[in-house]
Enzyme design. Structure first.
Site, PDB file in Angstrom:
ATOM      1  N   TYR A  44      51.341  39.716  29.924  1.00 53.90           N
ATOM      2  CA  TYR A  44      50.688  40.230  31.125  1.00 53.90           C
ATOM      3  C   TYR A  44      49.870  41.448  30.725  1.00 53.90           C
ATOM      4  O   TYR A  44      50.347  42.274  29.957  1.00 53.90           O
ATOM      5  CB  TYR A  44      51.720  40.680  32.159  1.00 53.90           C
ATOM      6  CG  TYR A  44      52.490  39.572  32.805  1.00 53.90           C
ATOM      7  CD1 TYR A  44      53.673  39.110  32.244  1.00 53.90           C
ATOM      8  CD2 TYR A  44      52.052  38.992  33.993  1.00 53.90           C
ATOM      9  CE1 TYR A  44      54.405  38.105  32.850  1.00 53.90           C
ATOM     10  CE2 TYR A  44      52.783  37.983  34.610  1.00 53.90           C
ATOM     11  CZ  TYR A  44      53.951  37.546  34.034  1.00 53.90           C
ATOM     12  OH  TYR A  44      54.675  36.550  34.633  1.00 53.90           O
ATOM     13  N   HIS A  84      48.525  37.179  37.088  1.00 53.20           N
ATOM     14  CA  HIS A  84      49.324  36.236  36.303  1.00 53.20           C
ATOM     15  C   HIS A  84      49.085  36.493  34.810  1.00 53.20           C
ATOM     16  O   HIS A  84      48.147  37.177  34.417  1.00 53.20           O
ATOM     17  CB  HIS A  84      48.988  34.799  36.708  1.00 53.20           C
ATOM     18  CG  HIS A  84      47.892  34.171  35.909  1.00 53.20           C
ATOM     19  ND1 HIS A  84      48.040  32.963  35.262  1.00 53.20           N
ATOM     20  CD2 HIS A  84      46.639  34.593  35.633  1.00 53.20           C
ATOM     21  CE1 HIS A  84      46.922  32.690  34.619  1.00 53.20           C
ATOM     22  NE2 HIS A  84      46.056  33.632  34.831  1.00 53.20           N
ATOM     23  N   LYS A  90      46.380  29.346  31.181  1.00 55.27           N
ATOM     24  CA  LYS A  90      46.619  30.404  30.203  1.00 55.27           C
ATOM     25  C   LYS A  90      45.888  30.061  28.913  1.00 55.27           C
ATOM     26  O   LYS A  90      45.561  28.897  28.674  1.00 55.27           O
ATOM     27  CB  LYS A  90      48.125  30.523  29.912  1.00 55.27           C
ATOM     28  CG  LYS A  90      48.937  30.946  31.107  1.00 55.27           C
ATOM     29  CD  LYS A  90      50.356  31.255  30.715  1.00 55.27           C
ATOM     30  CE  LYS A  90      51.281  31.321  31.917  1.00 55.27           C
ATOM     31  NZ  LYS A  90      50.823  32.177  32.998  1.00 55.27           N
TER      32      LYS A  90
END
EC number: 4.6.1.16
Lengths: 393, 130
Positions: free
Chosen positions: A282, A290, A334
Site C-alpha cells: 500500500y 487499494h 494490481k
C-alpha cells in the site's frame, strides 16, 4: 472526498510507531526510550499478538501493523458485534465487513428475484403466452438495470431497510449461545460486549518492530504485568525461523529482507495470501487506497545449477504457475512485482551466524543482524502481460 | 468431548468460525491417537449442497436431506497435505457418522491470521450455477 482524506491523514499521521517530537538527538543516535511509549507484544500458541487496547491502537494507527484476528484488516470486532447483537444502530461507524455484508445481501435478493422471473418465463414460453411473456421480459430488464452501479441503492438506504427488517425488539434469550458469552454489563449497568479480538502480527512484522526496538515483549505463556521482559533479538530470530537446520535461503530470512526493504522505503507491507503472492504494497495504508502492487519473492542463487535444483526455484520457473499468478494479480487491478533476493554463499552465511551465536548476551545484537541481512541483495522487476492486438503504445 | 486439549491451529479455526463466520455449536473431535483434530459445526446459513455425479437426486431433495453440519479440517499454510492423508480424514469421520462424508472443508491458516476455507469433495462433483 478531500474532507475524508484530511480526516484520514489526521488519524493516521505516523508511518511508524515512533513519536518524533518526544525524541532528542541523543535518543535518535542511541535508540529510543521504549518505556515512554510502551507497546506490548506477546508470543503465545505460535502467534505474535498485541492484546491491550493501547498497544493495538499504537500498532494500527502508526503504520498499520498486524491484522485484527476476527476482522479483515483493522480490528473492528467489538464495534461490529455490538451492532450485530445489541440494540445499538449507528450508521456512521459501519466497518468494511458490514458494508460487504449489506452489498452481498442486496445481490442475493437480486438473484432470487431473477430466478423467480426466469421460472415464470420458462412456463409462459411453454404455454406460448406471448402477451404475458413480454411483461415478464420488461420486468427482467428493469431488474437488471437496477443492478447498474449508478442505479444501486445507497448504503444508508440498505442499512435502514435492514433495521426495519430486523426491527423486532431485542431479546437476550434469542442470542446464539456463543454471543451470550460475550455480553456483559459495564459499571453503569449498560450492556456491553467483551472484546475477545487481538491484533495478530506476522513474524516478519514482530521481528521488524523488535529490530527497531519499538516494543517490549513477553514470550512466556503466563502473562504477568510486573515481569515484562524483552527477550533477546537472537531468541526472537530462532523463534521465527522455527527450524534447526538453518540455510541461507531460509524462508523467514528472505521474507524479512523483502519486508524490511519495502518498509524502509515507506511502503505499508501486508500479506499477499489472498492474491497468491507473498506481500502486497500500500502506498500509505489500507484505509487510503487499494494496494497497487503484489510482490512475489524469488530466491536467486549465484550458481545457476542451484537455481534449477532448488524446489522453490523450480516452482517459480514454472510457466503455468507464472501465467495463473499474473491472471489473479491483474484481475484485482494490481501490478505484479518479482522481487529477486540474491542468496549468499553457505560458508559466508554460516560464518555470520556463528558470530551471532557466539555473542554474549549484553552485546547489541542488532548490529550483527544488520551485517547478516546485508549479505543479501534485492532487485525487482515489474511484470505486465502484453497483448499485441491491444497494447499498441 | 468437553475436555479435549485444543491444538493452536484448531483453536484459531474454531474462534474464526464462531466469531467471524458466526457458526454455532462447534465440537472438537480427536482421531488417530490425537494426531488429527477435526471440528464439526453448524454454519450461519446452510452451505451449498454437495452433489456427486453418481447421485441422481434433485437439488431440492438433497437440500432437504442434506446435513446442515459441516466437518472442518484445520491445516497450516506450511504443511503438506497428501491424497492419502486426506483420504484418512474421510475415514476418521466414518468412525463417527458410519459413512464417509460427501465433503469436508479444509481451513487453511496463514501466519497473518487469515483463514481460507476450501471444500474437499470425496470424488467428482457436478458444477453449480453461479
Amino acid at each position: 472526498m478531500s474532507k475524508r482524506k484530511n480526516y484520514l491523514d489526521s488519524i493516521y499521521r505516523n508511518p511508524l510507531p515512533i513519536n518524533l517530537t518526544a525524541l532528542n538527538l541523543k535518543n535518535l543516535v542511541f535508540g529510543f526510550d521504549i518505556h515512554q511509549d510502551q507497546i506490548l507484544i506477546r508470543y503465545q500458541d505460535f502467534i505474535f499478538k498485541a492484546l491491550d487496547e493501547n498497544s493495538i491502537k499504537k500498532l494500527w494507527f502508526n503504520g498499520f501493523f498486524g491484522k485484527g484476528q476476527l476482522s479483515r484488516s483493522e480490528p473492528t470486532f467489538k464495534e461490529r458485534t455490538k451492532r450485530r447483537i445489541l440494540p445499538i444502530k449507528d450508521f456512521e461507524k459501519l466497518s468494511s465487513e458490514e458494508i460487504t455484508k449489506l452489498r452481498r445481501e442486496e445481490r442475493k435478493k437480486f438473484k432470487q428475484e431473477r430466478l423467480t422471473l426466469e421460472k415464470q418465463e420458462i412456463l409462459l414460453k411453454s404455454n406460448k403466452n406471448f402477451e404475458e411473456l413480454q411483461k415478464i421480459e420488461f420486468l427482467k430488464h428493469e431488474l437488471n438495470s437496477k443492478q447498474k452501479i449508478s442505479n444501486k441503492k445507497s448504503l444508508k438506504e440498505l442499512f435502514d431497510e435492514q433495521i426495519i427488517k430486523n426491527g423486532k425488539d431485542f431479546n437476550i434469550n434469542e442470542l446464539r449461545k456463543e454471543d451470550l458469552l460475550l455480553v456483559k454489563k459495564d459499571d453503569e449497568g449498560n450492556m456491553d460486549i467483551e472484546n475477545i479480538e487481538y491484533l495478530q502480527l506476522m513474524p516478519v512484522e514482530a521481528f521488524f518492530l523488535r529490530f527497531l526496538n519499538l516494543y517490549i515483549d513477553n514470550i512466556d505463556d503466563d502473562y504477568n504485568d510486573h515481569e515484562i521482559t524483552m527477550f533477546p533479538l537472537r531468541k526472537l530470530f530462532y523463534t521465527c525461523i522455527s527450524i534447526d537446520h538453518l540455510q541461507p535461503d531460509n524462508r523467514f530470512i528472505i521474507s524479512y529482507i523483502v519486508y524490511h526493504h519495502y518498509r524502509s522505503l515507506g511502503w505499508c507491507v501486508k500479506s499477499g495470501i489472498k492474491f497468491s503472492t507473498d506481500f502486497i504494497l500500500y502506498k500509505k495504508g489500507p484505509p487510503f487506497q487499494h494496494a497497487r502492487y503484489a510482490v512475489t519473492i524469488v530466491p536467486n542463487y549465484e550458481n545457476d545449477d542451484e537455481n534449477m535444483e532448488n524446489p522453490s526455484a523450480t516452482d517459480k520457473n514454472n510457466w503455468i504457475w507464472f501465467s495463473s499468478l499474473n491472471r489473479v494479480v491483474s484481475g484485482v487491478k494490481k501490478n505484479l512485482i518479482f522481487c529477486y533476493v540474491d542468496i549468499p554463499k553457505l560458508d559466508i552465511f554460516m560464518d555470520k551466524m556463528r558470530e551471532i551465536d557466539e555473542l554474549d548476551d549484553y552485546y547489541d545484537e542488532g548490529d550483527k543482524f544488520k551485517e547478516l541481512f546485508e549479505l543479501y541483495k534485492i532487485y525487482e522487476i515489474g511484470i505486465k502481460r502484453w497483448l499485441p492486438t491491444k497494447n499498441r503504445d | 468431548m468437553t475436555n479435549i486439549q485444543l491444538k493452536p491451529l484448531t483453536k484459531q479455526v474454531k474462534t474464526n468460525l464462531e466469531y467471524y463466520n458466526l457458526w454455532s455449536d462447534l465440537k472438537v473431535y480427536n482421531f488417530d491417537n490425537d494426531s488429527i483434530q477435526l471440528l464439526n459445526g453448524k454454519p450461519l446459513e446452510k452451505l451449498q449442497p454437495s452433489e456427486s455425479i453418481s447421485n441422481d437426486k434433485t437439488r431440492s431433495e438433497q437440500e432437504q436431506q442434506g446435513n446442515d453440519r459441516e466437518w472442518i479440517f484445520p491445516i497450516g499454510m506450511d504443511e503438506k497435505l497428501t491424497m492419502s492423508q486426506t483420504d484418512f480424514v474421510f475415514d476418521c469421520i466414518r468412525l463417527v457418522e458410519n459413512e464417509r462424508p460427501k465433503r469436508i472443508i479444509a481451513g487453511m491458516v496463514n501466519n497473518d491470521g487469515t483463514i481460507v476455507y476450501y471444500f474437499i469433495h470425496d470424488g467428482i462433483v457436478r458444477p453449480r450455477k453461479s
